[in-house]
Design an enzyme around this catalytic site. Structure first.
Site, PDB file in Angstrom:
ATOM      1  N   GLU A  64       0.855  -1.183   0.076  1.00  0.00           N
ATOM      2  CA  GLU A  64       0.102  -0.045   0.075  1.00  0.00           C
ATOM      3  C   GLU A  64       0.930   1.317   0.057  1.00  0.00           C
ATOM      4  OE1 GLU A  64      -2.544  -3.146   0.750  1.00  0.00           O
ATOM      5  OE2 GLU A  64      -0.751  -2.685   1.668  1.00  0.00           O
ATOM      6  N   HIS A 116     -10.221  -5.085   9.495  1.00  0.00           N
ATOM      7  CA  HIS A 116     -10.735  -4.773   8.145  1.00  0.00           C
ATOM      8  C   HIS A 116     -12.237  -4.304   8.271  1.00  0.00           C
ATOM      9  CE1 HIS A 116      -7.830  -8.322   7.670  1.00  0.00           C
ATOM     10  NE2 HIS A 116      -7.818  -7.881   6.383  1.00  0.00           N
TER      11      HIS A 116
END
Length: 337
Positions: A69, A138
């Site tokens: 990321e 998440h």
């Protein structure tokens, strides 16, 4: 910025389909638009939002990035500085924590630090929120983190129509825009105009008019607030529901005008209650002349002071639901605060 297109025929699309259509329109209209992210090509993205776009536009425009990321977001920011308009998809908004350097220290600050001589027109797509059993790492709602940073724009479309129109608006913006897309909304369907149109960033929407209480909500909480308002209407309570849509910038005028009218305010949001969107909206009202119109204290209804649990019943209990919104609204309308 492109002008707002006149309304045309609408079709029923899902939230995910509306986002995909917006990206396809952008790719067709503007050769500088590129899509980037992990598994967005053949796999179609973690939530299947990009699906066939790689087949339609090729791997030069729909680019699978390595599992980094930090690296992928950095490439997107650099591409924006060189004249492209990247749309970077995080598989989960939680993973943006790995790219804070690129988003907060680079993208948000470079136009300021370069005296306005450079723009950073990058869009970060952020699948967010609880309700899918994805547990603590998440399922977070982190929009308030990024709303704290000058130089970023942070939006939360709650309908398919806005998901499309606000993404197209984000691509016209010279600043970085973070779009928080609640994962439970991807399958929700609604009317979506055909073609290219813009839903302005920074403008709230009154989803239901009322006179006794203002509920300001965002993302999926808009729909839960509307369901609560429908129940309360049967009890004679007239609830106004405002869809915040934009976390930064905030539409002060619409909210202040509503609170002046109703005299009561409930802010509903999924992020952790402390230091969140509700605190900002509450402080804004306290610092405005709307404060003099209040007939009851402001209430915030946010997420629990806890990571999101995996257990489905605990997961529901950790964020506002329709019944908790109804209970909070009743307290305000009846002044039981």
């Amino acid at each position: 910025m492109n002008a707002v297109a006149p309304a045309t025929e609408t079709r029923v699309l899902s939230y995910a389909e509306a986002i995909r259509e917006a990206m396809a329109i952008a790719l067709e209209r503007d050769p500088t638009v590129v899509l980037m992210g992990e598994d967005i090509g053949v796999y179609g993205g973690a939530f299947q939002v990009t699906l066939d776009l790689v087949d339609r536009f090729g791997t030069d425009r729909v680019i699978d990035t390595p599992i980094s990321e930090l690296g992928g977001a950095g490439v997107a920011v650099g591409a924006a500085l060189t004249g492209l308009k990247p749309i970077f998809e995080f598989q989960f908004s939680d993973f943006a924590a790995l790219a804070m350097e690129q988003i907060v220290n680079q993208a948000a600050k470079l136009r300021y630090m370069l005296g306005g001589e450079a723009a950073v027109p990058v869009v970060f797509r952020m699948p967010a929120g609880s309700g899918t059993g994805a547990a603590a790492q998440h399922s977070q709602s982190l929009e308030a983190w990024f709303g704290h940073v000058p130089g970023l724009k942070v939006i939360q479309p709650s309908t398919p129509e806005d998901a499309k129109g606000m993404l197209l608006a984000a691509l016209d913006d010279p600043d970085p825009v973070l779009i928080f897309e609640h994962k439970l909304l991807y399958k929700m369907k609604g009317d979506v105009p055909e073609g290219h149109y813009i839903t302005p960033i920074g403008k709230a929407a009154i989803r239901r008019p009322g006179s006794q209480l203002t509920i300001v909500a965002s993302s999926i909480m808009v729909h839960r607030a509307l369901e609560a308002a429908e129940t309360l209407a049967a009890e004679g309570a007239e609830i106004e529901v405002i869809d915040l849509r934009s976390i930064r910038p905030v539409d002060h005028e619409t909210i202040i005008a509503s609170v002046r009218k109703t005299g009561r305010l409930l802010v509903v949001y999924e992020g952790v209650k402390s230091y969140g969107v509700g605190a900002e909206i509450s402080a804004m009202i306290a610092e405005s002349d709307a404060f003099d119109f209040l007939d009851a204290p402001i209430l915030r209804l946010g997420g629990a002071e806890s990571p999101i649990p995996y257990n489905p019943e605990l997961e529901k209990a950790a964020v506002p639901q329709v019944d908790t919104i109804i209970a909070a609204a009743r307290r305000l309308v009846r002044r039981e605060v």
